[in-house]
Design a protein around this motif. Structure first.
Motif, short mmCIF file in Angstrom:
data_model
loop_
_atom_site.label_atom_id
_atom_site.label_comp_id
_atom_site.label_asym_id
_atom_site.label_seq_id
_atom_site.Cartn_x
_atom_site.Cartn_y
_atom_site.Cartn_z
N GLU A 173 0.82 -1.21 0.00
CA GLU A 173 0.00 0.00 0.00
C GLU A 173 0.85 1.26 0.00
N PHE A 174 2.11 1.12 0.42
CA PHE A 174 3.02 2.26 0.31
C PHE A 174 4.46 1.79 0.20
N PHE A 175 5.28 2.66 -0.37
CA PHE A 175 6.70 2.39 -0.57
C PHE A 175 7.53 3.26 0.36
N VAL A 176 8.65 2.70 0.83
CA VAL A 176 9.68 3.50 1.49
C VAL A 176 10.76 3.73 0.44
N VAL A 177 10.86 4.96 -0.05
CA VAL A 177 11.67 5.29 -1.21
C VAL A 177 12.93 6.04 -0.77
N SER A 178 14.07 5.60 -1.28
CA SER A 178 15.30 6.36 -1.06
C SER A 178 15.53 7.26 -2.28
N ALA A 179 15.90 8.49 -1.99
CA ALA A 179 16.15 9.46 -3.06
C ALA A 179 17.37 10.28 -2.70
N ASP A 180 18.11 10.67 -3.73
CA ASP A 180 19.38 11.38 -3.55
C ASP A 180 19.26 12.83 -4.01
N SER A 181 20.06 13.67 -3.41
CA SER A 181 20.15 15.08 -3.80
C SER A 181 21.54 15.58 -3.42
N GLU A 182 21.79 16.85 -3.68
CA GLU A 182 23.08 17.42 -3.29
C GLU A 182 23.27 17.39 -1.78
N ALA A 183 22.17 17.36 -1.05
CA ALA A 183 22.25 17.32 0.42
C ALA A 183 22.41 15.91 0.96
N GLY A 184 22.32 14.91 0.09
CA GLY A 184 22.46 13.52 0.53
C GLY A 184 21.19 12.72 0.30
#
Length: 386
Positions: A173-184
């Motif tokens: 029903e939901f995802f735990v998503v990892s996402a990257d940016s300049e801040a980490g």
């Protein structure tokens, strides 16, 4: 802190194992499993998502989704050894369910330690399936490996990209998503039906679960669904990885135990040259090797689970050992279980293929044996400098 006797496996764990065995015997025996996932032998069939949602509801009623959830988030906060015990029994019956994916997501959210993560843990405790969307196209899931990018504007984060090899994606029903940016790296809670989310099923050999890659196109996430802020997500993933590896290892140990017992029973019953085939050394000795490898893998798995509970500084080392041992064991036991069922072992009608395919999937899930031995070498001896 040193480990307790018997890896901390006590009365609560014994009761949990007994109740799980009774439940699975009633709701997921081999005939029911084959009827559920083994009806279509067409190799060109479309990817399927086959599971009994009524069984899942019963599992929720049994309280299994609250076991790993911390008490402050509405759960029971039971030990990793207890959870490994439950997952092992699920593997023994090759259970088609989002249980392992949800438990893995539970450990990641638990490591975040934020209000948003606590709210998501509460949803899991209520029985909402969840899964991790943290793996990139090459199969890596460690820091800086995500293919999902995050951009922040005011209090809103926008996600773009894709997560690959997402386990039981169509059940969640939901995802735990990892996402990257300049801040980490950050971790975000995204409903499976959120605008901009597309789930594309993968064709996999394991009939007892589904897998997909999930695309995020301008998916908006506010602070209430930010489990770990940018720059904090990699620490949470690192902290949860030992538990994720341990649970996959537990599933393999359970499935291998079924393979062993089924192969032993067949070797007692199948007669060649006026003797049961188990009489011959060419059969009996490799079956003993199956037993030894399962015992070794189970010991490593329980050792890793116990370290999560009592020696967290050693949990990563022991988890790599457990996954390497379990992956080697799964390959060996799967091959022997098919071979020693003779001419029927590789047929669709034989239950063995369901477990063979589940084991081969688990063998490489979150890294095969060679990968984890290399990681273990890095921990013990330091990375090799070219």
């Amino acid at each position: 802190m040193s480990q307790p006797a018997d890896f901390g496996y006590g009365e609560e764990e014994r009761i949990l194992r007994s109740e799980a065995q009774k439940f699975f015997k009633a709701h997921n025996d081999e005939l029911k499993l084959m009827h559920l996932v083994g009806q279509d032998s067409n190799p060109h069939r479309k990817p399927e998502c086959l599971w009994d949602q009524d069984v899942w509801k019963k599992m929720v009623e049994m309280g299994w989704t609250v076991l790993a959830v911390p008490e402050e988030a509405g759960g029971l906060g039971m030990s990793a050894v207890a959870m490994a015990t439950l997952i092992e029994e699920a593997g023994r019956v090759a259970l088609p369910s989002p249980l392992m994916a949800t438990v893995s997501a539970t450990y990641v959210l638990k490591a975040c330690g934020t209000e948003a993560a606590a709210a998501a843990l509460g949803s899991i405790a209520e029985g909402k399936p969840a899964t991790l969307a943290i793996t990139n196209r090459k199969g890596a899931w460690d820091s800086k490996s995500t293919d999902v990018k995050a951009t922040v504007s005011n209090d809103m984060t926008t996600l773009n990209g894709a997560a690959w090899f997402v386990q039981d994606a169509r059940k969640a029903e939901f995802f735990v998503v990892s996402a990257d940016s300049e801040a980490g790296v950050g971790l975000f809670i995204v409903p499976s039906d959120a605008p901009g989310v597309t789930v594309t099923p993968d064709s996999i050999i394991d009939l007892t679960r589904d897998q997909a890659h999930v695309t995020f196109k301008n998916v908006k996430v506010d602070a209430a669904r930010t489990a770990a802020k940018l720059g904090k997500g990699d620490a949470a993933l690192d902290a949860a990885t030992p538990a994720i590896l341990t649970m996959v290892s537990a599933d393999m140990c359970g499935a291998a135990e079924w393979q062993l017992q089924t192969t032993v029973n067949f070797a007692k019953e199948r007669v060649q040259f006026e003797r049961p085939i188990g009489f011959f050394q060419a059969v009996k000795h490799p079956i003993v090797n199956m037993m030894l490898m399962i015992d070794t893998a189970r010991s490593n798995m329980l050792n890793a689970a116990c370290a999560i509970d009592h020696e967290p500084e050693l949990a990563s080392t022991y988890a790599h050992m457990a996954k390497a041992s379990a992956s080697d064991m799964a390959e060996f036991c799967s091959g022997r279980s098919v071979q020693y069922h003779g001419g029927m072992g590789f047929t669709w009608e034989c239950f063995v293929h369901l477990y063979f395919k589940r084991q081969i999937h688990n063998q490489v899930l979150y890294g095969d044996a060679a990968y984890h031995r290399a990681k273990l070498a890095d921990i013990l001896m330091g990375p090799i400098i070219a």
